[in-house]
Design a protein around this motif. Structure first.
Motif, mmCIF file in Angstrom:
data_model
loop_
_atom_site.group_PDB
_atom_site.id
_atom_site.type_symbol
_atom_site.label_atom_id
_atom_site.label_comp_id
_atom_site.label_asym_id
_atom_site.label_seq_id
_atom_site.Cartn_x
_atom_site.Cartn_y
_atom_site.Cartn_z
ATOM 1 N N UNK A 9 0.831 -1.206 0.000
ATOM 2 C CA UNK A 9 0.000 0.000 0.000
ATOM 3 C C UNK A 9 0.867 1.257 0.000
ATOM 4 N N UNK A 10 1.948 1.242 0.781
ATOM 5 C CA UNK A 10 2.875 2.381 0.817
ATOM 6 C C UNK A 10 3.510 2.571 -0.557
ATOM 7 N N UNK A 14 2.848 5.840 -2.940
ATOM 8 C CA UNK A 14 3.998 6.659 -3.335
ATOM 9 C C UNK A 14 4.134 6.697 -4.859
ATOM 10 N N UNK A 15 4.000 5.552 -5.479
ATOM 11 C CA UNK A 15 4.090 5.421 -6.934
ATOM 12 C C UNK A 15 3.030 6.300 -7.615
ATOM 13 N N UNK A 69 0.324 12.211 0.598
ATOM 14 C CA UNK A 69 -0.004 12.337 2.018
ATOM 15 C C UNK A 69 -0.405 10.985 2.599
ATOM 16 N N UNK A 70 -1.162 10.203 1.828
ATOM 17 C CA UNK A 70 -1.544 8.866 2.292
ATOM 18 C C UNK A 70 -0.342 7.969 2.499
ATOM 19 N N UNK A 74 0.796 6.151 5.975
ATOM 20 C CA UNK A 74 1.054 4.702 6.045
ATOM 21 C C UNK A 74 2.472 4.389 6.505
ATOM 22 N N UNK A 75 3.443 5.173 6.065
ATOM 23 C CA UNK A 75 4.837 4.959 6.498
ATOM 24 C C UNK A 75 4.962 5.171 8.002
ATOM 25 N N UNK A 76 4.360 6.249 8.500
ATOM 26 C CA UNK A 76 4.458 6.504 9.943
ATOM 27 C C UNK A 76 3.723 5.419 10.730
ATOM 28 N N UNK A 77 2.599 4.937 10.202
ATOM 29 C CA UNK A 77 1.859 3.872 10.876
ATOM 30 C C UNK A 77 2.712 2.604 10.957
ATOM 31 N N UNK A 78 3.389 2.271 9.871
ATOM 32 C CA UNK A 78 4.255 1.082 9.858
ATOM 33 C C UNK A 78 5.462 1.258 10.780
#
Length: 117
Positions: A9-10, A14-15, A69-70, A74-78
């Motif tokens: 998902x990240x 990002x892509x 932003x999403x 997601x990166x911070x959540x991981x």
């Protein structure tokens, strides 16, 4: 596996963010080139015939920004999985930021629609 799903998902967010923003820039540059080649009296007619084309850069930019932003959320959540309090605080802050961005865009879109009628 949750971690691999989150990583995918990240990656995809990002892509999509990079590609949508790049497409926005390229489309803007091409439209700018065409607009500069028009005579002043031709521009309003050309713009009226190409409203959809002229709206594409901003639509792509908006999609790219929300995707970016999403991906950050997601990166911070991981990355904060070991510290649940901070993980969920970062999630809430990130979602609030994304929501505010969408709300501002909707308000501006509505204001612009009112002005053009």
């Amino acid at each position: 596996d949750t971690n691999s799903s989150l990583d995918i998902a990240i990656y995809l967010a990002s892509f999509l963010g990079v590609h949508a923003c790049t497409c926005s820039c390229v489309t803007s540059a091409l439209l700018y080139r065409v607009a500069n080649a028009l005579q002043d009296e031709e521009a309003p007619r050309w713009a009226a015939r190409n409203k959809t084309l002229l709206s594409m850069p901003m639509a792509k930019f908006g999609m790219g920004c929300i995707s970016y932003l999403g991906s950050v959320v997601l990166i911070s959540f991981r990355d904060l999985q070991a510290i649940p309090f901070w993980q969920y605080l970062a999630l809430v802050i990130g979602l609030m930021s994304m929501s505010m961005t969408v709300v501002v865009a909707v308000i501006l879109f509505r204001e612009q629609a009112k002005m053009s009628t």
